[in-house]
Design a protein around this motif. Structure first.
Motif: not given
Length: 141
Positions: A7-16, A82-87, A130-141
């Motif tokens: 639970i602590f790990t999830i809370a940290l990731a969500m607020g990081a 520190d948001l980036y767009v990745y493929l 900065q925190f290695s967190v995925l905000f969201g994604s889209a799959k190209l199809e």
């Protein structure tokens, strides 16, 4: 103890990756060669740890088939430091290539780096480096 740690790990990731940098809302009109280009794939953003929505298209430039673009439409995301767009090959950023630092929301295009292997890198990620967190994604199809 394990449950508490989990639970602590999830809370940290969500607020990081909290609000820090302001993203600029834009509506950019792409060049005519992009507008007339060939749409190769389409994806809709789904949230992960933060709110992300909108769609993205993979477009091949009409005048130069070596140039490819990600065309974002009605794109929205929470702000982060520190948001980036990745493929990437999957949502965990396996085999990723950085497309650009994310500075915008709305409708805009980003050029795909020449080193991208789109046969494998079918996931467009909004990633907080900065925190290695995925905000969201889209799959190209």
């Amino acid at each position: 103890m394990r449950k508490t740690l989990f639970i602590f790990t999830i809370a940290l990731a969500m607020g990081a990756c909290v609000k820090n940098e302001t993203l600029t809302p834009v509506v950019q009109t792409p060049s005519q060669s992009i507008i007339d280009g060939k749409q190769e794939a389409l994806g809709s953003f789904l949230p992960a740890v933060h709110s992300v929505s909108g769609s993205v298209k993979l477009i091949i430039d009409k005048d130069d088939a070596k140039k490819r673009f990600l065309s974002f439409e009605n794109f929205k995301t929470d702000e982060g430091p520190d948001l980036y767009v990745y493929l990437a090959e999957d949502k965990s950023a396996k085999g990723f290539i950085s497309v650009a630092k994310l500075t915008k929301t709305g409708t805009f295009t980003l050029e795909v780096p020449t080193g991208a292997v789109l046969e494998k890198q079918k996931h467009v990620l909004v990633w907080c480096q900065q925190f290695s967190v995925l905000f969201g994604s889209a799959k190209l199809e």
